[in-house]
Structures are given as structure tokens and as C-alpha cells.
Design an enzyme around this catalytic site. Structure first.
Site, PDB file in Angstrom:
ATOM      1  N   ASN A   1       0.851  -1.188   0.000  1.00 22.17           N
ATOM      2  CA  ASN A   1       0.000   0.000   0.000  1.00 22.17           C
ATOM      3  C   ASN A   1       0.885   1.236   0.000  1.00 22.17           C
ATOM      4  O   ASN A   1       1.763   1.386   0.842  1.00 22.17           O
ATOM      5  CB  ASN A   1      -0.894  -0.007   1.245  1.00 22.17           C
ATOM      6  CG  ASN A   1      -2.013   1.004   1.165  1.00 22.17           C
ATOM      7  OD1 ASN A   1      -1.857   2.065   0.579  1.00 22.17           O
ATOM      8  ND2 ASN A   1      -3.138   0.677   1.755  1.00 22.17           N
TER       9      ASN A   1
ATOM     10  N   CYS B   1      -5.222   0.959  -1.229  1.00 21.32           N
ATOM     11  CA  CYS B   1      -5.831  -0.357  -1.006  1.00 21.32           C
ATOM     12  C   CYS B   1      -6.969  -0.600  -1.992  1.00 21.32           C
ATOM     13  O   CYS B   1      -7.204  -1.737  -2.410  1.00 21.32           O
ATOM     14  CB  CYS B   1      -6.320  -0.485   0.432  1.00 21.32           C
ATOM     15  SG  CYS B   1      -7.385   0.873   0.967  1.00 21.32           S
TER      16      CYS B   1
ATOM     17  N   ASP C   1      -5.589  -8.714   1.352  1.00 21.24           N
ATOM     18  CA  ASP C   1      -5.658  -7.484   2.141  1.00 21.24           C
ATOM     19  C   ASP C   1      -4.298  -6.808   2.083  1.00 21.24           C
ATOM     20  O   ASP C   1      -3.429  -7.027   2.936  1.00 21.24           O
ATOM     21  CB  ASP C   1      -6.050  -7.829   3.577  1.00 21.24           C
ATOM     22  CG  ASP C   1      -6.310  -6.582   4.418  1.00 21.24           C
ATOM     23  OD1 ASP C   1      -6.099  -5.473   3.911  1.00 21.24           O
ATOM     24  OD2 ASP C   1      -6.724  -6.723   5.579  1.00 21.24           O
TER      25      ASP C   1
END
Length: 1511
Positions: A203, A208, A472
Site C-alpha cells: 500500500n 488499497c 488485504d
């Protein structure tokens, strides 16, 4: 959470007996087979998923009512290699509810310190109606102190024992337990590749949203294969090529072992750091990226891939009910936006999508020859794409609250989506029914948070199998189907009750994490889309490039790991100086990056290193003398002193410590080698304190050449004149050649080179070891004209400022056209003159230049204005980077003239042909939209001569605005929006109306006649009812006969033919009563007169006159004096007011000429005033009519507000719109009593939010005051100011951070402004902060944290560059690192601790954090009671207040309340600090903390800028 789990049953539902709970959802759990036992029956059914292991256990309890035991255990069953059992309290555990828990069966025999983590659900099966079964689930970390976990109040005993309820049937109770065991993995040591086979994406700050989309696209193998097959070459740069950057990213995702960075890709988009910190919309990025890739794929083997994968088609239709008429239009889509609000699932959204709208009453449809008809309007799908992307409309505008809101409603989506359901209800008649539109869910993109920000991640099943993965950012984990589907539905969740003895109403809280985008793949296309992608699909040059990158990365990693054992020694010699000076460098002596470098172990004695130098350079050890380099205060770098014999006996590591501390990572040395007459190396002479080592450079003005010629030791007491012969020998000159000597002193921030007094001593000339003397032959007087740079200072100044600029034609931005060597100090005129000379143009003002964007490697959107920058250096700077590229255009008119015009690109859509042509319209800036339309009419083919046009603003396939004809074009922006022109289609009025009906609008007590369109173009499919609703003013429908008026209107101005404007002339007699107007002949001219008073600065209307065209102005002077109230013989001046757009034109009238000769005609305006005496220019601000009208036209009252008080006007200044940047800040400085206007910084106003814009105006970043006041197409009259402590140009080279320092021992927070060069690191911030704050002890260490909404999101590493830190939305907090955190034990945990309150309005629970978050060290086995003692001491809370506090473990917003005896460390499994904000120890109490000013910026909306890919 309580959910229902139905199973197929034969019985009919009894509506009266059982009332279903409306909130309960349905699942399909089949009952398990059981094995009969004497009193209980137990079975285990293992699920097929290997990791994590899970099982379902069924327990049948017979004779339940007759049980006479307080608690009862089930048989033991195994899951994940562990033994479990279910524990129940048939009569309740001190409550009137059944109590039920999951228990570790062998806890007593397990070794010390054991723990295991499980997610589990417990269920009481309803044996009549399975769907009313009661199921609750939770998760827990089991350990020796908490070996069982569950629900004390599972369900009321009254319901359980009621036979009609169906839970006890034939006195038999059936209990089900589902257990899923998860392995506990340390967050820091977690390896995504090892655990899942996939890697994540890093990130960049707020990317994201992009990471989740890229992972989704990567896991569509057909798409990935197409990207690999896009043609790229080994010469391409990933940062400048979207295809290569995407190929590189996908290759690394496929083959790398670690998470992958996305910076190359975002650079290829043309994004800068600001874009990476701006969270955008996933859907918007998806569309823009698809469009870019579609464009890049054209003409390649993969052309059309985007359409093949993602493009579907639907049909818009309108069908008349009472006549045989139907209108259809086919449209394509790449994704579908589905409503969430008011829809329970995807099918409900599709039902709403194809819902039929009836057009009737006032909203009837005009069906050509059938006129107005009742009709139905809707959408049906012609075909769906193989990959169906569904965008869920989670964000919408709330008109009541006037803000964007997020819709967190529950919204279900199936694993399998059947779009052929109900006999193809979504399909059009033209659809191919042989295609089976059955889709399988591939990806779920999730947004967690609110409308002002949040976090994105994705659940993906890459092969459409049973296993789901959560992507994630950098972390990839295996997940089960429930996590990917049910937990992303949104809605509300019920908090499990775990507190014994209480029977409170269950709390529900909103789930802020929910699905935002769904990707489905058609089952029949699965094998084609989920195809094999291997190395043969990847270009050879790409594989080689990335393998080489990986090898270099591994090598650097190894070097970094061993770096603490080694020192880099860089050795410069005379040969390096000779090689570099005059070629690579001109200032100082050497570039250390280009000298011989040695990687030496720190423990090696320096004498051994000298032997290595002897082997490498062939110079015996005894002939080597090494000098240390030193960086001087003037930023030069020179040999400072030789090493002492004592120092040469030390190790390399020890020696490095005595070198310059700024560069202590490496040791830089100069190797002095002396040579004898035979040129062989000899021992260096002893150096005394009076000896000075000087270096010499020779300059030749004829060749413009500077070169190194050697070095000498001189005596400090000696004179320069004594070494002239030696210098001539070194230069190859005659011994008596007259030479001039200069000392090269410094070159930053400007060159300093001064003449040396030859008769003075070296000490008197302030010379010391390492100084540089440049010399040349003495210049004759006429050499100034003979040579460009006749002496050393002028040559060094030229070298310092010279810049080779690569010029490219703007229409060919990838190719250099020519290169010119220029000086950075060239003015704007110098640059364009050189370019014009190169191109053979006579007029340099026709050259327009555009600067270069260093990130996108493209031209910037805005060209450089005429003389809009002062120097060439200003043209080449892009943020903190400097380019060497400029783009040029050759205009057809001079640039100053062009800047007075507005250029618009208008796409004209033909009314009857399927044709769009883009026209370039160029008009004065003060022109109106009506002028644009008139100009366009001369260029386009209309469907009929009287056709009327309109101008629309279109953005992302939506019409945002219809421009009124009188709107000024100056404020229209066609850079981001498309301007579209089209004919207005008029339809006949409804039948039954005998006369024309027109619409009147009441605005401020005035009626103006406007045309109302009962219907607009059929293909737009919009209803007039919707148009009518948009009319905001009072509308009066009046029936009037308009035959004559309509004809009359046609002869009026065509631009304003919607209204008829008239002037009423009334003549008065001597008695002031109205009389008949006189007859008007062709020679009569009606003139209007205005009177100007320069003393009062007042202009007023005084009347009108008829004059004869053959008459002269001098003949009406007496009459004008009478009208003005002057004496009859007053001398007056006359001016004609000609125009005021785009600039004022007011010219003097020749009084002795006729009115016709002065080109006057009916309606012209004459302004007059008393004649101005010569001295009136100083007496009055605006002495004559032209100067006053120019002032009035350009005047602008600006309201200035202090930036820290943005709601209050501080002062107002009347300015001219033409004021330059310097004019404006000078006026503000004068108002504030400041001497230096460059310390004023201005910030523009956001007309929508009524707040200052986030970014201030850069120094001379705008040309005029008008540019400062424009916000999109609106103009403000507000500017915000700050008074800086340093000049703004200097400040712009620095990074300013506001850091809130929290004192370690005092309850005190002080916000410090840290200002450092942009390339500084967090470590530099901390060092600077240490000089400003009071520390608890001298050796205290600080850390820098990122805090957002009372949570800690990041601990900054000391080596992170501050340039990328954004403190606009986040709070930066500095604090001392407590000693206990520095010495964490192997089983200690560093956890987040936050304050929170619960909002329990309407039986729903929302967690609200407040106050200052902090870290806390917890030890293994430490109870909450022990931690509370430390917390109370740390926070200094009085006993009475602290007793009211509650303590909870919170994960993803769910509180799990803790008892004093609970072991807190068992709840926290991750040992990290960064990334752990989702789990924290919560302190629940009332919010009494004061609101600090520095958190105010956390409410700023982050969605101000549209996502855009420039490359």
C-alpha cells in the site's frame, strides 16, 4: 450472532404455533447421522476442507426433561487434532436460560502454556421446523484458565421446555456443534506465499482500493494472458508504459515470494505522491483503466480483449400502449450499477433494473405521427458478458442531510447467479436464448469504513473451487465461504451474550464492512477464462528483466544483511581528478561515486588494507599517504588532513569513526602518491604545519576548457608570485607567461570564484589544505568581445547555469525534435527567441511552450502563459523534480493575442446522421455560450435553416449541465468534461389547445417569456415530467395569442429569440406631460448620454437626444451642459462607449466632425465630462471616462480571511482582476504592515464546501487575481492568507509537518511545526523534535505515529522519507518510547489501547472511539485485574471514576467484555504494532476529553479529485 438453520422436513408449517423471527436468515444444514449411546448419542461429520480443519458434531440427548444434573458433558470428538466436547447446564447456569459451552476435553492433561484458537457455533435444532433452529457463533482463544467458552444465556428455558415450540420432541433434545480450528500465526512471521501460494500488494498510502482491483484482474487468467501478450520491448521503461508496468506487476505477483510494490504502475498512470494518498473509487479506476488498456490494445494481437471479457449489451425501449409504436436503442456496458437501498439481494436489484416505468398523464411520450401517447419504458438485456462486474451502490447522496452517506444495509448475493431465471425475465426478445447465463461468484471486493474513508480488500477464489482467499494489501490468508459471502452482506449483527446472570435485550450493531463490487464468471466460459498462464506467455525480455531485478534484489539483501560487518572505502587519486575534471565535473575535485571502491571488513587493520591498495594500484605501501576528506560549511568537499601513523595502526572500523560524521557509512580517502624524476613512486615528503596542499585547474577561454593539471605543497608564508613559473611548467606555457589566479571557493547556492592577490602570502589569501586554484593566461582588454567566457569566474558561472533542453513538438510528445544548450537564467523571451531561431520563425511570440510532467512522462495539461514564468529553471521544475524537456507549438496568431481568447473543443452531434465531429472554437474570453453557438452554426451542417443549438456538459456518459446562452465561456472547462453541441428538437404542443401555450416564470417580480419543451429528443428517453420538476422558480402557465408577437420576435436578436426586449420612448412637453413622439427620418440618430464626475468617481445617465447624422458634436455642447447642470460655455470632453467584452473600448469623439463621420448610429452611448486640466492626472485616480470604465470593468472586492479563522472576514481590498500575483501579495503585505510580501501565502476558496481549498497557491503559481478566484466554473470573492516566518519560495523547497508531541510524564500535548528539506527522513524529524521538546531524560528515544479517528494506524520507521507523509488527513503524534517496550520478552505483547463509548439508540450499538490511543505491554498470564492497576496509574484516573470503567477486547468493532480474572494476552495473537488497529483493548467510559484543534482536519472529505490516468 443468532441465525436460523433450516433442514428439509415433511410437516406443514403451523402458522399459529410458531411465529418466525423476522431478523433470522436461512441456511441449509442437513442433520447428521447419530450413534446410539445409553443416554446420549453423538456423531462427528468431518468437512472436506483441509485447512483450516472443521467438523460438525451432533449430540442427541434422550429423556432430557428427566435429567437431574446441574451440568452435562457430551462425548468427546476431535477437530484439528484436538479433543473437544459440549457442556450444557440443563436448568441454566444461575440464569433462567439454557447455558451451553464448547470445552477442551483434555485440558487437565495438556502441557503448561497450551493454547488453541477456534471459531465455533452451537445450535439447538428445532425438530418440527428446522428453519427456527437457534444457532449462535463466536470465536475464542482457549487456554488453561479459559478452557471452555460459550453462551450463559443461550435460549430461554420457557421456550426450550414448551412442547409446542418443537425443540424438545418426545423428550429428546438435539444439539449441533460446528468447530473450525485455526492455526495461530505470528503476524510478523506470517508468509503469504508459503501459507496460500499467493502474494499481496504493498500500500502506497491510500491505494488499497487499487490493490483489491488489481488482485481481482490478476486472478482472471484470460485477462492476465492478454496483458502479457501486449507488445513491449526491452527499451521501454515501466514507469512510462502502462502495458509494461502491468506486465511487470503481474509477473511479480505470479512468481515473487514477497509482496509486490505498485509504484511503477502508478507512475505509468502519471500519478504523483498526492494521488497515492488520495483514496479514489474502485469503479472509477476500473473504468478508466479498462479504457486505457482497450486503447493500448488496439492494433495488437490482443485487440478487443476488454470487450470480449467485460462488454455486455442492453436495450432501452419505449413502447406505446394504445398504438403500434416502439422505440429502442442498444447500449453497451462494462459493468452494472445495482441499487442496494431497498433491495434484499442481487435478484431484487436486477428486478428493479428492468422495472417498467409508465409514461402517462403529464408525462406522456411523443410518438412521432401518433403525437402524445401513454407508453411504458424500460431496459432489457440483449447479452451478458463472460465476466460480469456488478458495482453495488453503497454510496449515495442524502438530500436531507446534504452529504454523501454509505448504505450499510444487508444485501445478499448468491454463490451461483442465474440470470435466465423465471423464463428469462431480464432478457430482451433479441437475446440469444441458447446461451446459458448461469454465473459463478469469483470475487467480492469489500469496503470497510464510512463515507469519509476506510479500507478496501478482496475475497477471491482463483479457480472457482471451494477455497477462498482474502487479499488485504500485503497479506493473503485462506478463508472459508462464510467469511467471503455471509459476513460481507452488511446489515446488523447481534452481539453474543457471554455475561452470566444477566438477561438484557440483545444489542445490535451496524457492520461497516460489506461488499462493494462483485465479479461473476459465466459457467459455460469458465474453462476458457480460468486458463493456464505460464512462462511461455511472457515475453523473453520481460522474464530476463525481472529475473535480473530479482538477482540484484537478492544481492542487495545479502549485502544489507552483512552491512554491519563491512565498511565501504572510496579511494580517489590524481588519475581520477584528471579523468573527471572538465568532463564529468567542473566544481570541487572528484565524484566519489566514480572512484575505486573497496568493501572491507571493519575488523581489518588499516595497514592490511594498504596492502590491498598496493596490489590493486601497484603502489608500494611505503609510498602511500592517505588524506581524509571533509565537508566544509560552504558545502564543498575537500581533502582535509593526512592520516597520522597512529591512526593507520587502527582497524578500518575505528578509523571510520574519526571521519566526517555525515558520511560515516563509508570512508572516503585521497591517495597522495609522489613521483621522482623517473616517474616512479617515491616516499611522500614530511608535512609541516606551514605546508599547504593546493590543487590546480587550468582554464583555456578559447577552447572553453577547464582541466586538472596537478597539486603542489606551498608554504603558508610564501607568495603566489613564487609559484608562477612552476604553474607555467604544469600548463606547458613559457616560464614567463603572465597568468591570472583565482580561488574556486564554492558553487552552492551560487558560484563564488575570487581573484588571488599574487603579492600576498597564501595565509593572507586565506588558503588552506585542499583549496583549489584555477589559473589562465592573462586576458587582454579586447578579449571580452573575442571570447564568450573570457575568464574563470564567467566560465564557471556559465557551467553552473547551463542546461541542455530537449524540445519536442507537442503533437509528437515521445520524440526529441532538437536540443539547445541554454542558461538556466534565460528569461521567457530568451527561450522563445532561441526556439524561433532554431525553427526559422520571424515572430517568437507565436511560440507556445508546455512543461513536462516528470511522473507521467507526458506534457502537462496547461501550457506556459506568455511571460508567465521568469526563468528557464521555473519552466523545468515539476514539484520537487527537474526535467530537461519542453514541448513547443507554432501558433497561427501571437500567444498574447491567443491568451485573450478562449479555445473550446466542441463535439457536434448531427441531428439526423450518426456522426460526431469535434470543432475548435476560438472566441474572446468575454464571449458567451450564445456566441459559441453562432460561431458553430457557420461550421456545421444543420438539419434545417432555422435549427437551434444547445451546448451540454457531459462527464462519464452523464449530462451534468445545459449551458444558458448568456453564460460567459471564460469559466467553462473542457479539460475534464466533454462539451457537446446538438440541435434542439421542438415538438408540437398537445392537441386540444387552440392557441399556443407558453410558460411564464416569475423572477424578482419580473416576467420573462421562455419556451418550454414538452418533449426533448426521443433517443434521450427522458420525460418532460422530470424536466418540469427541475424548474425551481414560480411557474405560471398563461394562454395568450402569440401569432403577431411571435412574428415580431423573429425579427429580434436571434441569440435571444426566446424573449422580446423593447425600449419605450416617451417625449414630454413643456408642462412635463407626455406628448406624441416626433417623426424620425433616416438622418435622425437616437443617442444616449452618461455624465462622468472624476472627483466623485461617479457615472450617471442624464438623457437622450435625436441628432442629425450630418450635424456635428460641437453643435450639442450647450444642450449637454444644460442636461448636466453646467454653465452653457463649460468646456467638455466627449467619448463613445463602444464595448466592454472582452475588454473596455471607449474612444474620444472628434467634436468638429459629423456624427456619421464619428460612426455613430441609433442606440450609441456618449459619455461626457468636464475637460481635464493637465495636472488632473495626479489629482484624480481615474481622470477621464476610459480610465474609469476600465477600472469599473476590472475592479474586484476581495474578502481576505486569516487561514486559521476561515469563517470571519479580516479585511476587504478593492483590486483589479488584472493584478499579478506580486500585485496581490504586495497589497496584502501593505494592509498588514509587512516589509516582505514573499512571506504572504494565499489559499483559494472552495465554492462548494465554503472552506479553504486543501492546497495553497504556489509562489507565482497563478498569473492574475482572476485565476486565484476561480473554482471550476464558479468565481469566488474570498482569499485566505497566512503570514509565514520565511519567504514562500524558500518554504516550497521544504516539507512542513505538524507533529503533536505527547509528554511522557505530564498531561500535556504541544503541536510543533517541523520544517525540513523534502528528502529528509523520519529520523531527521525526530532529531529536530528533540531540540524543541522537553524529554523525561536525556537518552529518551522518540517515535512518530500516524493517528486517525483516535486509532494508531502506523509507526513510522526512521528511514522513511517525509516527502510521502501526508498530515492533511491524519494526525502525526510523537512520543517517548517507554523503557518496558524496548525490552519485550518473547511472550510479551505490545497491544493497542483505545477509549470508547457505545451509542445504543434504538437498540442498536455503535462503537465510538475518542481520546488519545496508546500502546501497552502485557505479559503472558497477566490478568485484567493486574493490568487495570497499571492502566489506572498510567492514566491517573481517580478510584471513584475508574470503578465505573468497563474493559473489553474489541475485534472489528465487536466488544467482548472482560472479567478481572481473564488472561488478557490470550485474546491478542498478533505481536505486531502496525496493522493491529482492528484488535485492541477497549476502555469504555464517558467521553470527557477536551477536543483539540489539531484533530479538526480529520473530517475533511477525501474525494475531491477525480481519478485520472494521464499516460
Amino acid at each position: 450472532m443468532t441465525v436460523m438453520t433450516p433442514a428439509p422436513i415433511d410437516q406443514q408449517e403451523d402458522e399459529e404455533m410458531l411465529v418466525p423471527h423476522s431478523d433470522l436468515a436461512e441456511n441449509n444444514h442437513q442433520p447428521m447421522d447419530v450413534v446410539t449411546q445409553p443416554e446420549t448419542v453423538s456423531t462427528v461429520e468431518n468437512q472436506p476442507v483441509e485447512d483450516p480443519p472443521s467438523s460438525r458434531f451432533t449430540w442427541r440427548i434422550d429423556n432430557f426433561f428427566r435429567l437431574n444434573t446441574k451440568k452435562l458433558y457430551s462425548d468427546i470428538f476431535s477437530v484439528g487434532g484436538y479433543k473437544w466436547r459440549v457442556l450444557i447446564f440443563p436448568k441454566g447456569n444461575n440464569v433462567d436460560h439454557l447455558s451451553m459451552y464448547l470445552d477442551v476435553a483434555d485440558s487437565a492433561s495438556l502441557p503448561y502454556g497450551w493454547s488453541r484458537y477456534a471459531q465455533f457455533s452451537l445450535c439447538i435444532v428445532n425438530q418440527i421446523h428446522n428453519k427456527y433452529s437457534v444457532r449462535k457463533d463466536t470465536q475464542h482463544q482457549f487456554n488453561a484458565r479459559e478452557s471452555d467458552w460459550g453462551f450463559t444465556s443461550f435460549m430461554p428455558l420457557s421456550e426450550l421446555y414448551d412442547p409446542s415450540r418443537g425443540y424438545l420432541l418426545n423428550d429428546t433434545l438435539i444439539i449441533e456443534a460446528e468447530v473450525l480450528v485455526r492455526r495461530v500465526v505470528d503476524y510478523w512471521t506470517y508468509d503469504s506465499k508459503k501459507e496460500t501460494g499467493f502474494v499481496g500488494l504493498k500500500n502506497q498510502g491510500a491505494t488499497c482500493y487499487m490493490n483489491s482491483l488489481l488482485q481481482t484482474l490478476f486472478h482472471i487468467p484470460y485477462f492476465r494472458k492478454a496483458v502479457y501478450h501486449m507488445p513491449t520491448t526491452e527499451n521501454d521503461l515501466p514507469s512510462a508504459s502502462i502495458p509494461l508496468a502491468l506486465q511487470s506487476l503481474f509477473y511479480k505477483l505470479q512468481y515473487s515470494d514477497n509482496s509486490v510494490a505498485t509504484k511503477e504502475l502508478t507512475k505509468s498512470f502519471g500519478w504523483d505522491t498526492y494521488d497515492s494518498f488520495m483514496q479514489h473509487d474502485v469503479q472509477e479506476l476500473n473504468r478508466v483503466l479498462s479504457e486505457k488498456l482497450e486503447d493500448k490494445m488496439k492494433g495488437t494481437v490482443v485487440e478487443g480483449t476488454i470487450q470480449k471479457l467485460f462488454e455486455g449489451h442492453h436495450m432501452n425501449y419505449i413502447e406505446c400502449i394504445n398504438v403500434d409504436y416502439k422505440s429502442t436503442r442498444k447500449e453497451s456496458f462494462y459493468d452494472l450499477q445495482l441499487d442496494v437501498k431497498g433491495c434484499r439481494d442481487v435478484y431484487a436489484s436486477f428486478d428493479k433494473y428492468v422495472e417498467v416505468e409508465r409514461l402517462e398523464g403529464d408525462n406522456k411520450y411523443h410518438a412521432e405521427q401518433y403525437e402524445l401517447q401513454d407508453a411504458k419504458k424500460g431496459v432489457l438485456f440483449i447479452d451478458f458478458p463472460p465476466v460480469l462486474q456488478l458495482q453495488l451502490k453503497r454510496f449515495e447522496y442524502d438530500f436531507m442531510r446534504d452529504t454523501m452517506v454509505k448504505i450499510n444495509d444487508r444485501y445478499e448475493f448468491p454463490l451461483q447467479l442465474d440470470l435466465d431465471r423465471e423464463n428469462g425475465k431480464y432478457l430482451s426478445p433479441d437475446a440469444d436464448r441458447s446461451v446459458r447465463n448461469l454465473y459463478m461468484l469469483h470475487s467480492v471486493l469489500v469496503h470497510s469504513g464510512g463515507v469519509h474513508g476506510g479500507h478496501y480488500y478482496a475475497f477471491i477464489r482463483p479457480t472457482l473451487g471451494d477455497q477462498w482467499y482474502k487479499f488485504d494489501d500485503e497479506r493473503v490468508t485462506k478463508e472459508d465461504m462464510k467469511r467471503a459471502l455471509e459476513e460481507q452482506y452488511g446489515g446488523e449483527e447481534e452481539l453474543p451474550q457471554t455475561t452470566p446472570g444477566f438477561n438484557n435485550a440483545p444489542f445490535k450493531f451496524t457492520k461497516y464492512s460489506n461488499a462493494y463490487m462483485l465479479v461473476y464468471i459465466r459457467e459455460s466460459d469458465k474453462d476458457k477464462i480460468i486458463c493456464n498462464v505460464d512462462e511461455k506467455d511472457i515475453a523473453e525480455h520481460l522474464r530476463e528483466r525481472l529475473k535480473k531485478e530479482q538477482e540484484e534484489k537478492e544481492h542487495k539483501k545479502k549485502e544489507k544483511a552483512e552491512a554491519h560487518l563491512y565498511t565501504i572505502i572510496k579511494v580517489a587519486r590524481d588519475e581520477d581528478l584528471t579523468e573527471q575534471i572538465g568532463r564529468d565535473i567542473y566544481f570541487d575535485l572528484v565524484d566519489h561515486e566514480k572512484v575505486r571502491s573497496f568493501r572491507i571488513q571493519k575488523q581489518m587493520p588499516f595497514n592490511l588494507f594498504k596492502e590491498e591498495v598496493a596490489r590493486d594500484f601497484g603502489i608500494p605501501v611505503q609510498f602511500q599517504r592517505f588524506w581524509l576528506w571533509a565537508k566544509r560549511q560552504n558545502h564543498t568537499y575537500r581533502p582535509n588532513r593526512p592520516l597520522t601513523p597512529m591512526e593507520e595502526t587502527q582497524t578500518v572500523g575505528q578509523l571510520r569513526e574519526v571521519s566526517n560524521k555525515v558520511h560515516n557509512a563509508e570512508l572516503k580517502l585521497f591517495l597522495e602518491v609522489e613521483h621522482g624524476l623517473d616517474l616512479c613512486a617515491v616516499a611522500p615528503p614530511d608535512k609541516t604545519k606551514d605546508d599547504i596542499l593546493l590543487f590546480f585547474k587550468l582554464y583555456d577561454p578559447e577552447k572553453e576548457e577547464l582541466r586538472y593539471v596537478g597539486r603542489l605543497f606551498v608554504k603558508g608564508a610564501g607568495k603566489a608570485v613564487e609559484i608562477l613559473t612552476k604553474l607555467n611548467e604544469m600548463a606547458g606555457y613559457a616560464p614567463d607567461e603572465d597568468i591570472e589566479l583565482y580561488e574556486e571557493i564554492k558553487f552552492e547556492p551560487s558560484v563564488m570564484c575570487e581573484s588571488i592577490e599574487r603579492q600576498s602570502t597564501f595565509r593572507a589569501n586565506q588558503l588552506e589544505d585542499g583549496d583549489i586554484i584555477c589559473f589562465q593566461k592573462s586576458s587582454p582588454a579586447e578579449s571580452g568581445d573575442q571570447f564568450r567566457y573570457p575568464d574563470v569566474p564567467s566560465f564557471l558561472d556559465y557551467v553552473y547555469n547551463r542546461q541542455v533542453v530537449h524540445f519536442r513538438a507537442l503533437d509528437k510528445p515521445k520524440e526529441d525534435d532538437f536540443r539547445l544548450e541554454m542558461s538556466k537564467q534565460y528569461t521567457y523571451d530568451d527561450v522563445v527567441e532561441r526556439v524561433a531561431l532554431q525553427l526559422g520563425l520571424d515572430d517568437p511570440s507565436k511560440i507556445r511552450l508546455t512543461p513536462h510532467n516528470c511522473y507521467s512522462q507526458q506534457p502537462k495539461p496547461q501550457p506556459i502563459k506568455y511571460r508567465g514564468v521568469e526563468r528557464l529553471t521555473d519552466m523545468l521544475v515539476h514539484y520537487n523534480q527537474t526535467s530537461d524537456i519542453l514541448y513547443y507549438e507554432v501558433l497561427d496568431i501571437p500567444l498574447p493575442e491567443l491568451q485573450g481568447l478562449k479555445t473550446l473543443k466542441v463535439a457536434f452531434h448531427h441531428a439526423t446522421k450518426d456522426e460526431v465531429v469535434v470543432h475548435t472554437i476560438r472566441l474572446p474570453k468575454q464571449s458567451t455560450v450564445g456566441d459559441v453557438i453562432n460561431d458553430l452554426k457557420t461550421k456545421v451542417e444543420l438539419s434545417h435553416p432555422n435549427a437551434e443549438l444547445r451546448l451540454l456538459e457531459v462527464f462519464y456518459h452523464k449530462i451534468y449541465k445545459v449551458f444558458p446562452p448568456n453564460e460567459k465561456i471564460e469559466n467553462i472547462n473542457d479539460q475534464y468534461w466533454t462539451l457537446r453541441a446538438e440541435e434542439i428538437i421542438f415538438s408540437s404542443l398537445p392537441s386540444g389547445r387552440s392557441t399556443s401555450q407558453m410558460l411564464f416564470r416569475a423572477d424578482y417580480q419580473e416576467f420573462s417569456l421562455i419556451t418550454f419543451l414538452d418533449e426533448i429528443e426521443e433517443q434521450r428517453l427522458l420525460s418532460t415530467e422530470k424536466l418540469r420538476k427541475d424548474v425551481a422558480t414560480i411557474e405560471l402557465e398563461m394562454t395568450i395569442l402569440l401569432e403577431e408577437v411571435g412574428q415580431l420576435r423573429e425579427v429580434s436578436n436571434k441569440v435571444h429569440n426566446a424573449e422580446l426586449k423593447l425600449f419605450l420612448e416617451v417625449e414630454h412637453g413643456l408642462d412635463l406631460c407626455a406628448v406624441a413622439p416626433p417623426d424620425k427620418t433616416k438622418d435622425d440618430i437616437l443617442l444616449f448620454f452618461k455624465l462622468y464626475d472624476p472627483e466623485k468617481e461617479e457615472l450617471r445617465y442624464v438623457g437622450r437626444l435625436f441628432v442629425k447624422g450630418a450635424g456635428k458634436a460641437v453643435e450639442i455642447l450647450t444642450k449637454l451642459n444644460e442636461m448636466a447642470g453646467y454653465a452653457p460655455d463649460e468646456d467638455i470632453e466627449l467619448y463613445e462607449e463602444i464595448k466592454f467584452e472582452p475588454s473596455v473600448m471607449c474612444e474620444s469623439i472628434e467634436r468638429q466632425s459629423t456624427f456619421r463621420a464619428n460612426q455613430l448610429e441609433d442606440g450609441d452611448i456618449i459619455c461626457f465630462q468636464k475637460s481635464s486640466p493637465a495636472e488632473s492626472g495626479d489629482q484624480f485616480r481615474y481622470p477621464d471616462v476610459p480610465s474609469f470604465l476600465d477600472y469599473v470593468y476590472n475592479r474586484q472586492v476581495v474578502h481576505f480571511r486569516a487561514l486559521d479563522k476561515p469563517k470571519e472576514d479580516d479585511f476587504r481590498l478593492e483590486m483589479s482582476k488584472q493584478y499579478t500575483y506580486d500585485d496581490v501579495v504586495e497589497r496584502v503585505a501593505l494592509q498588514l504592515g509587512l516589509d516582505d510580501p514573499s512571506k504572504i501565502r494565499l489559499t483559494p476558496h472552495n465554492c462548494y464546501s465554503q472552506q479553504p481549498k486543501p492546497q495553497p497557491i504556489k509562489y507565482r503559481g497563478v498569473e492574475r487575481l482572476t485565476d486565484m478566484l476561480v473554482h471550476y466554473n464558479q468565481t469566488s470573492d474570498i482569499l485566505y492568507y497566512e503570514v509565514l516566518d520565511i519567504p514562500l519560495p524558500e518554504l516550497q523547497g521544504l516539507k512542513t509537518l505538524k507533529v503533536a508531541f505527547h509528554h511522557a510524564t505530564k498531561d500535556e500535548v504541544v503541536v510543533h511545526t517541523i520544517r525540513l528539506p523534502k528528502q529528509s527522513t523520519v529520523g531527521d524529524v525526530i532529531n529536530d523534535l528533540k531540540t524543541k521538546v522537553e524529554l523525561s531524560h536525556p537518552n529518551a528515544e522518540l517515535r512518530l505515529l500516524e493517528v486517525f479517528y483516535h486509532k494508531i494506524y502506523k509507526v513510522f520507521p526512521p528511514n522513511e522519507k517525509i516527502e510521502n507523509i501526508n498530515d492533511q488527513y491524519w494526525t502525526l503524534r510523537a512520543e517517548e518510547i517507554p523503557e518496558e517496550e524496548k525490552n519485550l520478552g518473547p511472550h510479551d505483547r505490545l497491544i493497542h489501547v483505545y477509549h470508547f463509548t457505545k451509542d445504543t439508540a434504538q437498540n442498536q450499538m455503535q462503537i465510538q472511539n475518542f481520546g488519545e490511543p496508546f500502546f501497552l505491554v502485557i505479559h503472558e498470564g497477566e490478568t485484567l485485574a493486574e493490568i487495570k492497576v497499571r492502566l489506572q496509574k498510567k492514566l491517573q484516573v481517580p478510584d471513584e471514576e475508574f470503578a465505573k470503567w468497563k474493559f473489553a477486547f474489541l475485534s472489528l468493532g465487536r466488544p467482548e467484555y472482560l472479567q478481572d480474572s481473564d488472561i488478557v494476552s490470550n485474546r491478542f495473537q498478533r505481536r505486531d504494532v502496525y496493522g493491529a488497529w482492528e484488535q485492541y483493548l477497549g476502555l469504555e467510559h464517558s467521553d470527557s476529553t477536551p477536543k483539540r484543534a489539531y484533530t479538526a482536519n480529520q473530517n475533511r472529505h477525501a474525494f475531491e479529485k477525480p481519478v485520472k490516468i494521464y499516460n
